[in-house]
Design a protein around this motif. Structure first.
Motif, PDB file in Angstrom:
ATOM      1  N   THR A  39       0.847  -1.195   0.000  1.00  0.00           N
ATOM      2  CA  THR A  39       0.000   0.000   0.000  1.00  0.00           C
ATOM      3  C   THR A  39       0.880   1.241   0.000  1.00  0.00           C
ATOM      4  OG1 THR A  39      -1.676  -1.188   1.248  1.00  0.00           O
ATOM      5  CG2 THR A  39      -1.844   1.204   1.243  1.00  0.00           C
ATOM      6  N   LEU A  40       0.602   2.157  -0.920  1.00  0.00           N
ATOM      7  CA  LEU A  40       1.374   3.405  -0.990  1.00  0.00           C
ATOM      8  C   LEU A  40       0.642   4.548  -0.310  1.00  0.00           C
ATOM      9  CD1 LEU A  40       2.508   3.168  -4.735  1.00  0.00           C
ATOM     10  CD2 LEU A  40       3.902   2.672  -2.717  1.00  0.00           C
ATOM     11  N   GLY A  41      -0.667   4.447  -0.299  1.00  0.00           N
ATOM     12  CA  GLY A  41      -1.442   5.528   0.314  1.00  0.00           C
ATOM     13  C   GLY A  41      -2.902   5.168   0.417  1.00  0.00           C
ATOM     14  N   THR A  47      -7.672   3.631  -2.510  1.00  0.00           N
ATOM     15  CA  THR A  47      -6.430   3.066  -1.975  1.00  0.00           C
ATOM     16  C   THR A  47      -5.427   3.046  -3.117  1.00  0.00           C
ATOM     17  OG1 THR A  47      -7.676   1.676  -0.468  1.00  0.00           O
ATOM     18  CG2 THR A  47      -5.429   0.996  -0.909  1.00  0.00           C
ATOM     19  N   VAL A  48      -4.182   3.380  -2.820  1.00  0.00           N
ATOM     20  CA  VAL A  48      -3.141   3.322  -3.844  1.00  0.00           C
ATOM     21  C   VAL A  48      -2.161   2.203  -3.493  1.00  0.00           C
ATOM     22  CG1 VAL A  48      -1.321   4.587  -5.067  1.00  0.00           C
ATOM     23  CG2 VAL A  48      -3.353   5.810  -4.272  1.00  0.00           C
ATOM     24  N   LEU A  49      -1.979   1.292  -4.431  1.00  0.00           N
ATOM     25  CA  LEU A  49      -1.052   0.176  -4.229  1.00  0.00           C
ATOM     26  C   LEU A  49       0.064   0.239  -5.259  1.00  0.00           C
ATOM     27  CD1 LEU A  49      -3.471  -2.920  -3.945  1.00  0.00           C
ATOM     28  CD2 LEU A  49      -2.632  -1.484  -2.080  1.00  0.00           C
ATOM     29  N   TYR A  60       4.128   0.724 -11.336  1.00  0.00           N
ATOM     30  CA  TYR A  60       3.089   1.753 -11.379  1.00  0.00           C
ATOM     31  C   TYR A  60       2.507   1.920  -9.984  1.00  0.00           C
ATOM     32  CZ  TYR A  60       3.100   0.911 -16.439  1.00  0.00           C
ATOM     33  OH  TYR A  60       3.468   0.778 -17.740  1.00  0.00           O
ATOM     34  N   ALA A  61       1.783   3.007  -9.804  1.00  0.00           N
ATOM     35  CA  ALA A  61       0.964   3.155  -8.599  1.00  0.00           C
ATOM     36  C   ALA A  61      -0.475   2.997  -9.070  1.00  0.00           C
ATOM     37  CB  ALA A  61       1.172   4.527  -7.987  1.00  0.00           C
ATOM     38  N   VAL A  62      -1.185   2.026  -8.538  1.00  0.00           N
ATOM     39  CA  VAL A  62      -2.571   1.827  -8.970  1.00  0.00           C
ATOM     40  C   VAL A  62      -3.533   2.375  -7.915  1.00  0.00           C
ATOM     41  CG1 VAL A  62      -2.663  -0.597  -8.171  1.00  0.00           C
ATOM     42  CG2 VAL A  62      -4.292   0.204  -9.883  1.00  0.00           C
ATOM     43  N   ILE A  95       3.601  16.970 -13.353  1.00  0.00           N
ATOM     44  CA  ILE A  95       2.277  16.397 -13.075  1.00  0.00           C
ATOM     45  C   ILE A  95       2.366  14.880 -13.227  1.00  0.00           C
ATOM     46  CG2 ILE A  95      -0.178  16.406 -13.713  1.00  0.00           C
ATOM     47  CD1 ILE A  95       0.787  19.243 -12.978  1.00  0.00           C
ATOM     48  N   ILE A  96       1.792  14.145 -12.310  1.00  0.00           N
ATOM     49  CA  ILE A  96       1.831  12.681 -12.364  1.00  0.00           C
ATOM     50  C   ILE A  96       1.141  12.194 -13.650  1.00  0.00           C
ATOM     51  CG2 ILE A  96      -0.327  12.006 -11.207  1.00  0.00           C
ATOM     52  CD1 ILE A  96       2.994  10.713  -9.927  1.00  0.00           C
ATOM     53  N   SER A  97       1.699  11.164 -14.283  1.00  0.00           N
ATOM     54  CA  SER A  97       1.108  10.646 -15.521  1.00  0.00           C
ATOM     55  C   SER A  97       0.066   9.580 -15.225  1.00  0.00           C
ATOM     56  CB  SER A  97       2.195  10.014 -16.394  1.00  0.00           C
ATOM     57  OG  SER A  97       3.076  10.995 -16.852  1.00  0.00           O
ATOM     58  N   LEU A 111      -4.025   3.480 -13.414  1.00  0.00           N
ATOM     59  CA  LEU A 111      -2.609   3.107 -13.409  1.00  0.00           C
ATOM     60  C   LEU A 111      -1.780   4.368 -13.580  1.00  0.00           C
ATOM     61  CD1 LEU A 111      -1.153   0.252 -13.289  1.00  0.00           C
ATOM     62  CD2 LEU A 111      -3.643   0.254 -13.480  1.00  0.00           C
ATOM     63  N   LEU A 112      -1.203   4.820 -12.463  1.00  0.00           N
ATOM     64  CA  LEU A 112      -0.477   6.085 -12.433  1.00  0.00           C
ATOM     65  C   LEU A 112       1.028   5.844 -12.431  1.00  0.00           C
ATOM     66  CD1 LEU A 112      -2.614   7.568  -9.528  1.00  0.00           C
ATOM     67  CD2 LEU A 112      -2.565   8.536 -11.841  1.00  0.00           C
ATOM     68  N   GLU A 113       1.744   6.847 -12.825  1.00  0.00           N
ATOM     69  CA  GLU A 113       3.194   6.847 -12.694  1.00  0.00           C
ATOM     70  C   GLU A 113       3.548   6.639 -11.216  1.00  0.00           C
ATOM     71  OE1 GLU A 113       4.596  10.694 -13.824  1.00  0.00           O
ATOM     72  OE2 GLU A 113       6.671  10.259 -13.313  1.00  0.00           O
ATOM     73  N   TYR A 114       4.520   5.782 -10.965  1.00  0.00           N
ATOM     74  CA  TYR A 114       4.947   5.516  -9.586  1.00  0.00           C
ATOM     75  C   TYR A 114       6.036   6.515  -9.191  1.00  0.00           C
ATOM     76  CZ  TYR A 114       7.370   3.005  -5.788  1.00  0.00           C
ATOM     77  OH  TYR A 114       7.973   2.666  -4.617  1.00  0.00           O
ATOM     78  N   ALA A 115       5.800   7.226  -8.105  1.00  0.00           N
ATOM     79  CA  ALA A 115       6.787   8.174  -7.579  1.00  0.00           C
ATOM     80  C   ALA A 115       7.413   7.543  -6.334  1.00  0.00           C
ATOM     81  CB  ALA A 115       6.113   9.497  -7.251  1.00  0.00           C
ATOM     82  N   PRO A 116       8.600   6.949  -6.479  1.00  0.00           N
ATOM     83  CA  PRO A 116       9.136   6.117  -5.390  1.00  0.00           C
ATOM     84  C   PRO A 116       9.675   6.866  -4.176  1.00  0.00           C
ATOM     85  CG  PRO A 116      10.645   6.119  -7.240  1.00  0.00           C
ATOM     86  CD  PRO A 116       9.458   6.921  -7.672  1.00  0.00           C
ATOM     87  N   ILE A 164       2.040  16.416  -3.219  1.00  0.00           N
ATOM     88  CA  ILE A 164       3.250  16.710  -3.983  1.00  0.00           C
ATOM     89  C   ILE A 164       4.187  15.517  -3.838  1.00  0.00           C
ATOM     90  CG2 ILE A 164       5.197  18.295  -4.258  1.00  0.00           C
ATOM     91  CD1 ILE A 164       3.338  20.481  -3.013  1.00  0.00           C
ATOM     92  N   LEU A 165       4.241  14.687  -4.867  1.00  0.00           N
ATOM     93  CA  LEU A 165       5.042  13.465  -4.823  1.00  0.00           C
ATOM     94  C   LEU A 165       6.432  13.728  -5.375  1.00  0.00           C
ATOM     95  CD1 LEU A 165       2.418  10.870  -6.138  1.00  0.00           C
ATOM     96  CD2 LEU A 165       2.942  11.430  -3.762  1.00  0.00           C
ATOM     97  N   LEU A 166       7.352  12.823  -5.046  1.00  0.00           N
ATOM     98  CA  LEU A 166       8.736  12.945  -5.516  1.00  0.00           C
ATOM     99  C   LEU A 166       9.101  11.697  -6.312  1.00  0.00           C
ATOM    100  CD1 LEU A 166      10.000  14.378  -2.144  1.00  0.00           C
ATOM    101  CD2 LEU A 166       9.749  15.649  -4.292  1.00  0.00           C
TER     102      LEU A 166
HETATM  103  N1  ADE Z   1       0.918   7.499  -3.323  1.00  0.00           N
HETATM  104  C1  ADE Z   1      -0.140   7.987  -3.955  1.00  0.00           C
HETATM  105  N2  ADE Z   1       0.084   8.069  -5.255  1.00  0.00           N
HETATM  106  C2  ADE Z   1       1.335   7.622  -5.468  1.00  0.00           C
HETATM  107  C3  ADE Z   1       2.170   7.489  -6.616  1.00  0.00           C
HETATM  108  N3  ADE Z   1       1.722   7.818  -7.819  1.00  0.00           N
HETATM  109  N4  ADE Z   1       3.408   7.032  -6.449  1.00  0.00           N
HETATM  110  C4  ADE Z   1       3.834   6.731  -5.230  1.00  0.00           C
HETATM  111  N5  ADE Z   1       3.117   6.832  -4.120  1.00  0.00           N
HETATM  112  C5  ADE Z   1       1.877   7.285  -4.239  1.00  0.00           C
END
Ligand code: ADE
Length: 315
Positions: A39-41, A47-49, A60-62, A95-97, A111-116, A164-166
């Protein structure tokens, strides 16, 4: 109705077993093409996994949204706003893809870009606050991304450190566009004024909400600039400028623009914050004026170098 435009379509050449004749077959990506991980968030209705493509091993972040819950809570609208906004902001720096969307019986999947590297809130919590050089590094990217976003007719309306993700290179990626406002055109007139109707009620988070929303119930692109000012303050001070024990008291402080700089708060950042956290949005600095401020004197906006630099050491 969940329109599935923009879904991942993979067109494959498939030879017929007997004749060898090649036909094109459209294969849509689905849940079975990914392995789900940690789980990422957790959001209020999602829920983001972490998800890994079985085919490419790409991460990816789903974002998973439960359909029944969305319908019950009347949140379907917000999911569509998020999808439409991310599609409009495709290939926008900072901006997140959004790569694919699909659904099954129970859920919707983004299915989003994963910001690790987590989010800006975690970064600030880990270090207490962020030194001036790092603040400049992140703030420059945030304000540049806000500019791109506004130029494409998008107001975020809930900008805060959690959103604001990194990414892998410690570059800023704005996310969470469920409460965004999509303007029909990007003309000055449209960017100017957005009176809230009853159905268009309060959005945002107490600590970052602008006084005009609380006082006059309207927002425009300058609410994102206000939130930027709050985040800029927070990076240096380690806490947001308007913080109280409850939302009501926080709102009181926001409406009075009642905040105090912490000891040792650098003078140039102080001046910039003072010129952003102004009650009258007409008098608040605009993005280009912020970029031209002394605090960014050695930052070169315009040639994209804001996005090429390595992050400074955190202190
Ligand atoms: N948490 C929420 N969205 C995310 C993402 N795109 N990448 C990493 N962690 C996240």
């Amino acid at each position: 109705e969940w329109a599935d435009r923009g879904a991942a379509m993979i067109v494959k050449d498939v030879p017929d077993k007997q004749t060898g004749k090649i036909t094109k077959q459209v294969i849509k990506k689905g849940i079975n093409d990914f392995k789900f991980g940690e789980t990422l968030g957790d959001g209020s209705y999602s829920t983001v996994l972490l998800a890994t493509s079985i085919e490419s091993n790409k991460k990816y972040a789903v974002k998973i949204l439960n359909k029944e819950y969305l319908i019950k809570q009347k949140k379907v609208k917000y999911v569509n706003i998020e999808k439409n906004t991310l599609q409009r902001l495709k290939n926008t720096k900072g901006i997140i893809s959004l790569y694919f969307t699909f659904q099954d019986e129970s859920s919707l999947y983004f299915l989003l870009e994963y910001a690790p590297n987590g989010d800006l809130l975690s970064l600030m919590r880990k270090h207490g606050s962020v030194n001036e050089k790092c603040t400049q590094y992140y703030a420059a990217q945030i304000i540049d991304a806000l500019g791109f976003m506004h130029d494409k007719g998008v107001i975020h309306r809930d900008l805060k450190p959690e959103n604001i993700l990194l990414d892998v290179d410690m570059k800023v990626k704005l996310t969470d566009f469920g409460t965004a406002r999509l303007l029909d055109s990007t003309s000055e007139d449209d960017l100017k004024y957005d009176l809230l109707t009853r159905s268009n009620s309060f959005v945002g988070t107490a600590e970052y909400v602008s006084p005009e929303l609380l006082n006059d119930n309207y927002v425009d692109f300058r609410c994102d600039i206000w939130a930027f000012g709050c985040i800029l303050f927070q990076m240096i001070a380690g806490k947001p400028p308007f913080k109280a024990n409850n939302e009501y008291l926080t709102f009181q402080k926001v409406m009075k623009v009642q905040f105090a700089f912490t000891a040792g708060f650098p003078m140039t950042v102080r001046d910039l914050v003072k010129n952003i956290l102004i009650k009258n949005p007409e008098r608040r600095l605009l993005i280009n004026q912020i970029k031209a401020h002394q605090f960014f004197a050695d930052v070169n906006f315009g040639n994209g170098s804001v996005w090429d630099k390595d992050p400074p050491e955190l202190g």
